[in-house]
Motif scaffolding. Sequence first.
Motif, PDB file in Angstrom:
ATOM      1  N   GLY A 299       0.805  -1.222   0.000  1.00 21.54           N
ATOM      2  CA  GLY A 299       0.000   0.000   0.000  1.00 21.54           C
ATOM      3  C   GLY A 299       0.836   1.268   0.000  1.00 21.54           C
ATOM      4  O   GLY A 299       0.338   2.341  -0.318  1.00 21.54           O
ATOM      5  N   HIS A 334     -15.207   0.302   2.665  1.00 18.68           N
ATOM      6  CA  HIS A 334     -13.764   0.139   2.500  1.00 18.68           C
ATOM      7  C   HIS A 334     -13.422   0.808   1.174  1.00 18.68           C
ATOM      8  O   HIS A 334     -14.072   0.551   0.162  1.00 18.68           O
ATOM      9  CB  HIS A 334     -13.375  -1.337   2.429  1.00 18.68           C
ATOM     10  CG  HIS A 334     -13.527  -2.052   3.739  1.00 18.68           C
ATOM     11  ND1 HIS A 334     -12.801  -1.712   4.851  1.00 18.68           N
ATOM     12  CD2 HIS A 334     -14.327  -3.079   4.106  1.00 18.68           C
ATOM     13  CE1 HIS A 334     -13.140  -2.497   5.856  1.00 18.68           C
ATOM     14  NE2 HIS A 334     -14.071  -3.336   5.432  1.00 18.68           N
ATOM     15  N   ARG A 336     -10.685   1.139  -1.741  1.00 15.65           N
ATOM     16  CA  ARG A 336      -9.470   0.508  -2.284  1.00 15.65           C
ATOM     17  C   ARG A 336      -8.856   1.429  -3.329  1.00 15.65           C
ATOM     18  O   ARG A 336      -9.527   1.808  -4.295  1.00 15.65           O
ATOM     19  CB  ARG A 336      -9.809  -0.848  -2.914  1.00 15.65           C
ATOM     20  CG  ARG A 336     -10.110  -1.888  -1.855  1.00 15.65           C
ATOM     21  CD  ARG A 336     -10.208  -3.274  -2.399  1.00 15.65           C
ATOM     22  NE  ARG A 336     -10.638  -4.192  -1.338  1.00 15.65           N
ATOM     23  CZ  ARG A 336     -11.235  -5.347  -1.539  1.00 15.65           C
ATOM     24  NH1 ARG A 336     -11.464  -5.749  -2.774  1.00 15.65           N
ATOM     25  NH2 ARG A 336     -11.591  -6.110  -0.532  1.00 15.65           N
ATOM     26  N   HIS A 337      -7.584   1.739  -3.110  1.00 14.40           N
ATOM     27  CA  HIS A 337      -6.869   2.630  -4.029  1.00 14.40           C
ATOM     28  C   HIS A 337      -5.518   1.982  -4.305  1.00 14.40           C
ATOM     29  O   HIS A 337      -4.752   1.735  -3.375  1.00 14.40           O
ATOM     30  CB  HIS A 337      -6.678   4.011  -3.370  1.00 14.40           C
ATOM     31  CG  HIS A 337      -5.793   4.924  -4.161  1.00 14.40           C
ATOM     32  ND1 HIS A 337      -4.485   5.153  -3.812  1.00 14.40           N
ATOM     33  CD2 HIS A 337      -6.020   5.640  -5.285  1.00 14.40           C
ATOM     34  CE1 HIS A 337      -3.941   5.983  -4.695  1.00 14.40           C
ATOM     35  NE2 HIS A 337      -4.848   6.291  -5.592  1.00 14.40           N
ATOM     36  N   THR A 339      -2.913  -0.474  -4.187  1.00 13.45           N
ATOM     37  CA  THR A 339      -2.785  -1.688  -3.365  1.00 13.45           C
ATOM     38  C   THR A 339      -3.175  -1.431  -1.907  1.00 13.45           C
ATOM     39  O   THR A 339      -2.950  -2.273  -1.050  1.00 13.45           O
ATOM     40  CB  THR A 339      -1.321  -2.190  -3.410  1.00 13.45           C
ATOM     41  OG1 THR A 339      -0.463  -1.105  -3.023  1.00 13.45           O
ATOM     42  CG2 THR A 339      -0.938  -2.631  -4.804  1.00 13.45           C
ATOM     43  N   LYS A 340      -3.745  -0.269  -1.639  1.00 16.33           N
ATOM     44  CA  LYS A 340      -4.059   0.090  -0.252  1.00 16.33           C
ATOM     45  C   LYS A 340      -5.557   0.031  -0.014  1.00 16.33           C
ATOM     46  O   LYS A 340      -6.348   0.349  -0.904  1.00 16.33           O
ATOM     47  CB  LYS A 340      -3.558   1.517   0.003  1.00 16.33           C
ATOM     48  CG  LYS A 340      -3.415   1.903   1.468  1.00 16.33           C
ATOM     49  CD  LYS A 340      -2.801   3.298   1.566  1.00 16.33           C
ATOM     50  CE  LYS A 340      -2.662   3.787   2.981  1.00 16.33           C
ATOM     51  NZ  LYS A 340      -1.543   3.191   3.692  1.00 16.33           N
ATOM     52  N   GLU A 341      -5.923  -0.376   1.192  1.00 11.65           N
ATOM     53  CA  GLU A 341      -7.346  -0.369   1.553  1.00 11.65           C
ATOM     54  C   GLU A 341      -7.523   0.373   2.872  1.00 11.65           C
ATOM     55  O   GLU A 341      -6.855   0.052   3.859  1.00 11.65           O
ATOM     56  CB  GLU A 341      -7.868  -1.800   1.682  1.00 11.65           C
ATOM     57  CG  GLU A 341      -9.344  -1.863   1.980  1.00 11.65           C
ATOM     58  CD  GLU A 341      -9.902  -3.286   1.938  1.00 11.65           C
ATOM     59  OE1 GLU A 341     -10.500  -3.691   2.948  1.00 11.65           O
ATOM     60  OE2 GLU A 341      -9.751  -3.968   0.910  1.00 11.65           O
ATOM     61  N   ILE A 397     -10.512   4.733  -7.692  1.00 12.29           N
ATOM     62  CA  ILE A 397     -10.784   3.988  -6.453  1.00 12.29           C
ATOM     63  C   ILE A 397     -11.995   3.093  -6.686  1.00 12.29           C
ATOM     64  O   ILE A 397     -12.773   3.316  -7.612  1.00 12.29           O
ATOM     65  CB  ILE A 397     -11.089   4.920  -5.247  1.00 12.29           C
ATOM     66  CG1 ILE A 397     -12.315   5.791  -5.539  1.00 12.29           C
ATOM     67  CG2 ILE A 397      -9.895   5.766  -4.868  1.00 12.29           C
ATOM     68  CD1 ILE A 397     -12.848   6.533  -4.325  1.00 12.29           C
ATOM     69  N   THR A 407     -18.327  -5.110  -4.353  1.00 10.01           N
ATOM     70  CA  THR A 407     -17.892  -3.838  -4.919  1.00 10.01           C
ATOM     71  C   THR A 407     -19.142  -3.045  -5.277  1.00 10.01           C
ATOM     72  O   THR A 407     -19.925  -3.480  -6.111  1.00 10.01           O
ATOM     73  CB  THR A 407     -17.041  -4.085  -6.180  1.00 10.01           C
ATOM     74  OG1 THR A 407     -15.908  -4.866  -5.812  1.00 10.01           O
ATOM     75  CG2 THR A 407     -16.564  -2.772  -6.781  1.00 10.01           C
TER      76      THR A 407
END
Length: 414
Positions: A299, A334, A336-337, A339-341, A397, A407
């Motif tokens: 991330g 949540h 998600r961007h 590889t980060k959550e 995102i 999703t």
Amino acid sequence: MNQLLRFTTAGSVDDGKSTLIGRLLFDSKSIFEDQLEAVEASSAKKGYDYVDLSMLTDGLKSEREQGITIDVAYRYFATPKRKFIIADTPGHIQYTRNMVTGASTANLALILIDARKGLVEQTYRHSYIASLLKIPHVIVCVNKMDLVDYKEEVFEQIVEAYKAFSSKLEVSDIQFVPISALAGDNVVNRSEAMSWYQGATLLHMLESVHIESDHNHIDSRFPVQYVIRPQSKEYHDFRGYAGRVAGGIFRKGDDVLIQPSGFTSRIKSITLGNEVIDEAFAPMSVTITLEDEIDISRGDVISKPNNHPQPVQDIDVMLCWMNQRETQLGSKFHVRHTTKEVRGVLKEIQYKLDINTLQRVEQVDRLTMNEIARVRIRTAQPLSIDSYRKNRITGSIILVDEATNETVAAGMIV
């Protein structure tokens, strides 16, 4: 190495998208004989006096029965010059979300227009979505030219009308081609019936469109996916950071900045598989090692000290809501961007877009399925973001429902 071109098809219902893809596969000899025999048998069973090539792409039984596309169908084919992935997306208004999904990774959009009908509501909507998703290239196919006696003036009128409308959109490269998907005119082979058209065939356009500069090679971005620590005798102290380059170029010896920690270091080596390479650029998947021992985890983003993404917690996004359940202000997700959550909350809906008139609808407190709106999301921790216009990977995102893990939305950072 054959380049890969991803393209999406869009157009109103019955404009012939699936037939066009079937024709591309058939004329470029990219289908197997048993597939062709099955389609010929089905066409005869339905009483057609021609081979219905749309059956090559409409995979769902309900699609073949109604003769429409519902889900996004991906088809692969290759010519000696290029490999292609086609996302055949549905034309109906209630499947806007499917179109957004299919178009999000595309280099090019094929927009079909029925020569008899000209520009319709769907043409405007799909062109707008293509522009919203920053698809760099558009080819407008004026289909069913055989039904208007291959007249040049019909084609010219549609070209003029589309050019007038598209001047409001952010698409730099638009090409036009008159075709008949059913008869095969100007798809793979040149049309004898339209000698007035001197341009390229559709396949030639697809093979020659310039996509090398579609990736952002200026702003260096490397979101870390995985930290590699083999713990073996051979690689006792090895610590590498694996991921996919999202933009720019990284070279051995470059100074880099790690976010969110803000530490700096220098690139010691770059490996691609087992091969040590001197530089990596988008969209390569590589392992980078640094000269300093820094705590880096999934991330984190590696970029250049003088050109790095901005860490922010309040993010303005053009959001396409994809879930059947509506959402309202204060909903938690949540986020998600790359590889980060992180966790986030829907803080405000600035306006909703009427996708047919492109007018803004203000004072909205909820979103229902397939609606597109400009919203502000507040995240629990800062995200290192770019605008979607600058980088389609670090500028997008998705929102995931906390309870069901579905999703529920996709967003382009403004």
